[in-house]
Design a protein around this motif. Structure first.
Motif, PDB file in Angstrom:
ATOM      1  N   LEU A 195      24.603 -12.405  12.776  1.00 16.55           N
ATOM      2  CA  LEU A 195      22.918 -11.939  12.494  1.00 16.55           C
ATOM      3  C   LEU A 195      22.924 -11.120  13.901  1.00 16.55           C
ATOM      4  O   LEU A 195      21.847 -10.008  13.656  1.00 16.55           O
ATOM      5  CB  LEU A 195      22.072 -13.276  12.308  1.00 16.55           C
ATOM      6  N   ILE A 196      23.210 -11.722  14.949  1.00 17.94           N
ATOM      7  CA  ILE A 196      22.660 -10.853  16.256  1.00 17.94           C
ATOM      8  C   ILE A 196      23.555  -9.573  16.318  1.00 17.94           C
ATOM      9  O   ILE A 196      22.957  -8.645  16.618  1.00 17.94           O
ATOM     10  CB  ILE A 196      23.149 -11.995  17.541  1.00 17.94           C
ATOM     11  N   LEU A 219      17.513 -20.322  25.971  1.00 18.95           N
ATOM     12  CA  LEU A 219      16.742 -20.220  24.586  1.00 18.95           C
ATOM     13  C   LEU A 219      17.470 -21.459  24.040  1.00 18.95           C
ATOM     14  O   LEU A 219      18.457 -21.436  23.377  1.00 18.95           O
ATOM     15  CB  LEU A 219      16.650 -19.081  23.861  1.00 18.95           C
ATOM     16  N   VAL A 220      16.741 -22.712  23.918  1.00 20.32           N
ATOM     17  CA  VAL A 220      17.315 -23.712  23.414  1.00 20.32           C
ATOM     18  C   VAL A 220      16.833 -23.895  22.058  1.00 20.32           C
ATOM     19  O   VAL A 220      15.955 -23.699  21.645  1.00 20.32           O
ATOM     20  CB  VAL A 220      16.716 -24.922  24.039  1.00 20.32           C
ATOM     21  N   PHE A 224      12.173 -22.786  23.216  1.00 24.91           N
ATOM     22  CA  PHE A 224      12.674 -23.920  22.556  1.00 24.91           C
ATOM     23  C   PHE A 224      12.285 -23.717  21.072  1.00 24.91           C
ATOM     24  O   PHE A 224      11.095 -23.878  20.787  1.00 24.91           O
ATOM     25  CB  PHE A 224      11.731 -25.132  23.063  1.00 24.91           C
ATOM     26  N   LEU A 225      13.201 -23.679  20.237  1.00 24.00           N
ATOM     27  CA  LEU A 225      13.029 -23.431  18.962  1.00 24.00           C
ATOM     28  C   LEU A 225      13.914 -24.381  17.821  1.00 24.00           C
ATOM     29  O   LEU A 225      14.888 -24.824  18.368  1.00 24.00           O
ATOM     30  CB  LEU A 225      13.445 -22.085  18.566  1.00 24.00           C
ATOM     31  N   GLY A 226      13.538 -24.954  16.838  1.00 18.90           N
ATOM     32  CA  GLY A 226      14.188 -25.737  15.991  1.00 18.90           C
ATOM     33  C   GLY A 226      15.081 -24.929  15.190  1.00 18.90           C
ATOM     34  O   GLY A 226      14.966 -23.534  15.123  1.00 18.90           O
ATOM     35  N   LYS A 227      16.102 -25.560  14.778  1.00 17.02           N
ATOM     36  CA  LYS A 227      17.275 -24.796  14.110  1.00 17.02           C
ATOM     37  C   LYS A 227      16.640 -24.229  12.737  1.00 17.02           C
ATOM     38  O   LYS A 227      17.349 -23.575  11.827  1.00 17.02           O
ATOM     39  CB  LYS A 227      18.346 -25.485  13.909  1.00 17.02           C
ATOM     40  N   GLY A 230      12.679 -15.040  13.035  1.00 19.17           N
ATOM     41  CA  GLY A 230      11.950 -15.864  14.197  1.00 19.17           C
ATOM     42  C   GLY A 230      12.934 -15.903  15.126  1.00 19.17           C
ATOM     43  O   GLY A 230      12.809 -15.916  16.423  1.00 19.17           O
ATOM     44  N   LEU A 231      14.254 -16.022  15.051  1.00 16.56           N
ATOM     45  CA  LEU A 231      15.337 -16.280  16.041  1.00 16.56           C
ATOM     46  C   LEU A 231      15.668 -14.940  16.912  1.00 16.56           C
ATOM     47  O   LEU A 231      15.491 -15.131  17.941  1.00 16.56           O
ATOM     48  CB  LEU A 231      16.713 -16.666  15.343  1.00 16.56           C
ATOM     49  N   LEU A 232      15.660 -13.867  16.182  1.00 13.95           N
ATOM     50  CA  LEU A 232      15.859 -12.660  16.729  1.00 13.95           C
ATOM     51  C   LEU A 232      14.717 -12.130  17.657  1.00 13.95           C
ATOM     52  O   LEU A 232      14.792 -11.793  18.520  1.00 13.95           O
ATOM     53  CB  LEU A 232      16.082 -11.578  15.544  1.00 13.95           C
TER      54      LEU A 232
END
Length: 220
Positions: free
Chosen positions: A20-21, A81-82, A103-106, A112-114
């Motif tokens: 993805l990255i 970034l956790v 801090f983000l949930g999986k 949202g991640l990017l």
């Protein structure tokens, strides 16, 4: 180009994140770590802009790895970034106290991640809604829950800085604050950074905590 290091004990998840990255024009993965000790070692070797860190890993957990990375004077340009399935109060507070900037949930979306990676590298803190609630609730219940923060500095803020700090503490993004106050997002960001400097806040997360601690805003 934003350089990212992935730290997660699940190889499949690392491969998915890498795909993805690396598909983004402005992002690239420079390394993968299967445990916290590897994460620290590879971070010192590659000096990435950001480490995407899991919490539960063998050898050294993500909180301890984050603490070592954020305490290293040679890694001041690296942010953490956790990303975890465990958005408990202990994990949120421990990760932030260790120096994590996000801090983000999986269960976060790909977008949202990017966006989260770009936001944290740009110098802003990023908290999922769950993490934000946990942060505020835990701190209000126990002022030592996130760390020792400065007190009595609100009078050093201008009226505009105080206003924007209050809106940030309510969970508004820079863009949302800009729309409400009819100013540019850059202007908002400048005021946020000035407020952080005056209040001794490491990042936006600590700015939110100070706003509640000093009574600038009140918990629901």
């Amino acid at each position: 180009m934003i350089r990212v290091l992935l730290a997660d004990d699940q190889a499949l998840l690392r491969s998915t994140f890498r795909m993805l990255i690396d598909a983004q024009d402005d992002l690239t993965v420079v390394g993968e770590a299967a445990d916290g000790a590897q994460a620290v070692d590879l971070t010192r070797r590659h000096h990435p802009d950001l480490v995407v860190m899991d919490i539960r890993m063998p050898v050294l957990d993500g909180v301890a790895a984050t603490r070592q990375i954020c305490a290293d004077p040679d890694l001041t340009g690296t942010r953490v970034l956790v990303l975890t399935t465990f958005e408990s109060d202990e994990h949120v507070a421990a990760a932030l106290k260790a120096g994590a900037s996000g801090f983000l949930g999986k269960d976060v979306s790909t977008a949202g991640l990017l966006d989260g990676i770009r936001t944290v590298v740009a110098g802003e803190a990023l908290l999922s809604p769950v993490a934000t609630r946990v942060l505020v609730d835990r701190f209000l219940a126990s002022p030592d829950g996130v760390g020792d923060l400065p007190r009595g500095l609100l009078p050093t803020l201008t009226d505009r800085e105080r206003e924007i700090t209050g809106l940030a503490a309510l969970g508004l993004s820079n863009q949302e604050i800009a729309a409400r106050l009819v100013v540019s997002p850059l202007t908002v960001r400048t005021h946020v950074h000035r407020a952080m400097a005056k209040l001794g806040a490491r990042d936006r997360a600590q700015l939110v905590v100070i706003a509640y601690q000093e009574g600038l805003v009140r918990a629901p």
